[in-house]
Design a protein around this motif. Structure first.
Motif, PDB file in Angstrom:
ATOM      1  N   MET A 171      -4.704   3.739  19.021  1.00  0.00           N
ATOM      2  CA  MET A 171      -4.464   2.419  18.506  1.00  0.00           C
ATOM      3  C   MET A 171      -5.360   1.857  17.535  1.00  0.00           C
ATOM      4  SD  MET A 171      -3.793   0.719  22.418  1.00  0.00           S
ATOM      5  CE  MET A 171      -5.746   0.764  22.722  1.00  0.00           C
ATOM      6  N   ASP A 172      -5.019   1.978  16.303  1.00  0.00           N
ATOM      7  CA  ASP A 172      -6.151   1.621  15.015  1.00  0.00           C
ATOM      8  C   ASP A 172      -5.419   0.732  14.383  1.00  0.00           C
ATOM      9  OD1 ASP A 172      -8.217   2.224  13.828  1.00  0.00           O
ATOM     10  OD2 ASP A 172      -7.374   3.765  12.502  1.00  0.00           O
ATOM     11  N   GLY A 173      -6.578  -0.026  13.616  1.00  0.00           N
ATOM     12  CA  GLY A 173      -6.148  -1.004  12.760  1.00  0.00           C
ATOM     13  C   GLY A 173      -6.364  -2.613  13.262  1.00  0.00           C
ATOM     14  N   ASN A 174      -6.942  -2.823  14.215  1.00  0.00           N
ATOM     15  CA  ASN A 174      -7.204  -4.198  14.768  1.00  0.00           C
ATOM     16  C   ASN A 174      -8.289  -4.887  14.101  1.00  0.00           C
ATOM     17  OD1 ASN A 174      -5.886  -3.467  17.115  1.00  0.00           O
ATOM     18  ND2 ASN A 174      -7.635  -3.213  18.375  1.00  0.00           N
ATOM     19  N   GLN A 222      -9.268  -9.006   9.446  1.00  0.00           N
ATOM     20  CA  GLN A 222      -9.773  -9.414   8.319  1.00  0.00           C
ATOM     21  C   GLN A 222      -9.014  -9.622   7.222  1.00  0.00           C
ATOM     22  OE1 GLN A 222     -11.775  -5.346   7.959  1.00  0.00           O
ATOM     23  NE2 GLN A 222     -13.767  -6.164   8.673  1.00  0.00           N
ATOM     24  N   ALA A 223      -7.581  -9.235   7.434  1.00  0.00           N
ATOM     25  CA  ALA A 223      -6.529  -9.644   6.375  1.00  0.00           C
ATOM     26  C   ALA A 223      -6.261 -11.022   6.394  1.00  0.00           C
ATOM     27  CB  ALA A 223      -5.294  -8.574   6.638  1.00  0.00           C
ATOM     28  N   ARG A 224      -6.410 -11.409   7.761  1.00  0.00           N
ATOM     29  CA  ARG A 224      -6.247 -13.166   8.386  1.00  0.00           C
ATOM     30  C   ARG A 224      -7.541 -13.760   8.035  1.00  0.00           C
ATOM     31  NH1 ARG A 224      -2.725  -9.651  10.001  1.00  0.00           N
ATOM     32  NH2 ARG A 224      -0.676  -9.922  10.398  1.00  0.00           N
ATOM     33  N   LEU A 283     -13.238  -8.844  16.041  1.00  0.00           N
ATOM     34  CA  LEU A 283     -12.787  -9.096  17.694  1.00  0.00           C
ATOM     35  C   LEU A 283     -11.638  -9.785  17.749  1.00  0.00           C
ATOM     36  CD1 LEU A 283     -16.528  -9.966  19.336  1.00  0.00           C
ATOM     37  CD2 LEU A 283     -15.011  -7.842  19.527  1.00  0.00           C
ATOM     38  N   PHE A 284     -11.294 -10.951  16.690  1.00  0.00           N
ATOM     39  CA  PHE A 284      -9.917 -11.495  16.894  1.00  0.00           C
ATOM     40  C   PHE A 284      -8.848 -10.431  16.855  1.00  0.00           C
ATOM     41  CE2 PHE A 284      -6.229 -13.567  14.473  1.00  0.00           C
ATOM     42  CZ  PHE A 284      -6.161 -14.549  15.450  1.00  0.00           C
ATOM     43  N   GLY A 285      -9.110  -9.409  16.053  1.00  0.00           N
ATOM     44  CA  GLY A 285      -7.999  -8.348  16.143  1.00  0.00           C
ATOM     45  C   GLY A 285      -8.174  -7.478  17.303  1.00  0.00           C
TER      46      GLY A 285
END
Length: 246
Positions: free
Chosen positions: A23-26, A31-33, A38-40
């Motif tokens: 599970m990658d990309g959190n 950061q894109a938002r 940690l939000f991710g």
């Protein structure tokens, strides 16, 4: 290792029985938002529920997810502490739901570095769901494939030294009995989200004959529908395990 026969009408094989997911990309999703990493991770934890719930309809009996690797301790203290807090919160929040959904939960990995409260929650969730026979959810927490093989080899060597195991009878069927996953079948399909094309020390021994899918979707955006497409694609692959068609 048995090879399933394709369906005569469609020419496809059954879908994967065991799916393992990196599970990658959190962090990138957050950061894109313009939000902290940690939000991710919180968004990614919520995504796990949907994926677990869709498994029965897809014929996926075993789901193994990579939650925290032995290498993830290298991250900032803030992120590591936040992840450990998230794991405790997730287990506490989801425990009753997982039990009610007939999900059997196991944890794999080395628990030595984990805090006592988290270990107690892990033990409690495993005990609460041990009688369930629906989806088998395995969570890899402080897990690394090389570390797992090293720990398994150490236990095997101890049995040889104690006279419990004849070294001349050790073969490729022996070591899996000492792995964290000894009660699980090998994964049929390994999925990595976020566009990275590496396996990151995940299920090294077990995935020797797995099919791989590296997809661009970031984990918090990964859906049951996308998992369904990957499972359908798996069914169209020609899996010979070294044999040739006659």
């Amino acid at each position: 290792m048995a090879v399933s026969e394709p369906d005569a009408a469609s020419g496809t094989r059954p879908g994967p029985r065991h799916v393992a997911i990196i599970m990658d990309g959190n962090g990138r999703w957050a950061q894109a938002r313009g939000r902290p990493r940690l939000f991710g991770h919180h968004a990614g934890a919520k995504r796990v529920r949907e994926i677990v719930e869709c498994c029965p309809n897809l014929g996926v009996k075993y789901l193994t997810i990579f939650a925290f690797s032995t290498e993830n301790w290298k991250r900032t203290q803030v992120e590591v502490a936040g992840l450990m807090s998230l794991f405790r919160r997730y287990i506490s929040k989801e425990m009753n739901a997982l039990a009610a959904q007939n999900v059997r939960v196991r944890f794999i990995g080395d628990r030595v570095r984990l805090d006592e409260k988290l270990i107690a929650l892990m033990d409690k969730l495993e005990a609460k769901t041990e009688g369930n026979d629906g989806t088998h959810l395995t969570i890899a927490l402080n897990y690394g494939g090389r570390d797992e093989v090293a720990r398994a080899t150490r236990r095997l060597a101890q049995d040889v030294a104690a006279g419990k195991l004849d070294p001349d009878k050790v073969d490729q069927e022996t070591l899996p009995k000492y792995l964290d996953t000894h009660v699980l079948p090998d994964p049929d399909l390994v999925v990595r989200t976020s566009g990275e094309a590496r396996i990151s020390n995940f299920l090294l021994w077990q995935s020797a004959y797995a099919e791989y899918e590296f997809i661009d979707t970031l984990w918090p955006d990964f859906t049951g529908e996308e998992l369904g497409r990957l499972c359908a694609s798996y069914g169209k692959r020609d899996r010979r395990f070294g044999a040739v068609k006659t």
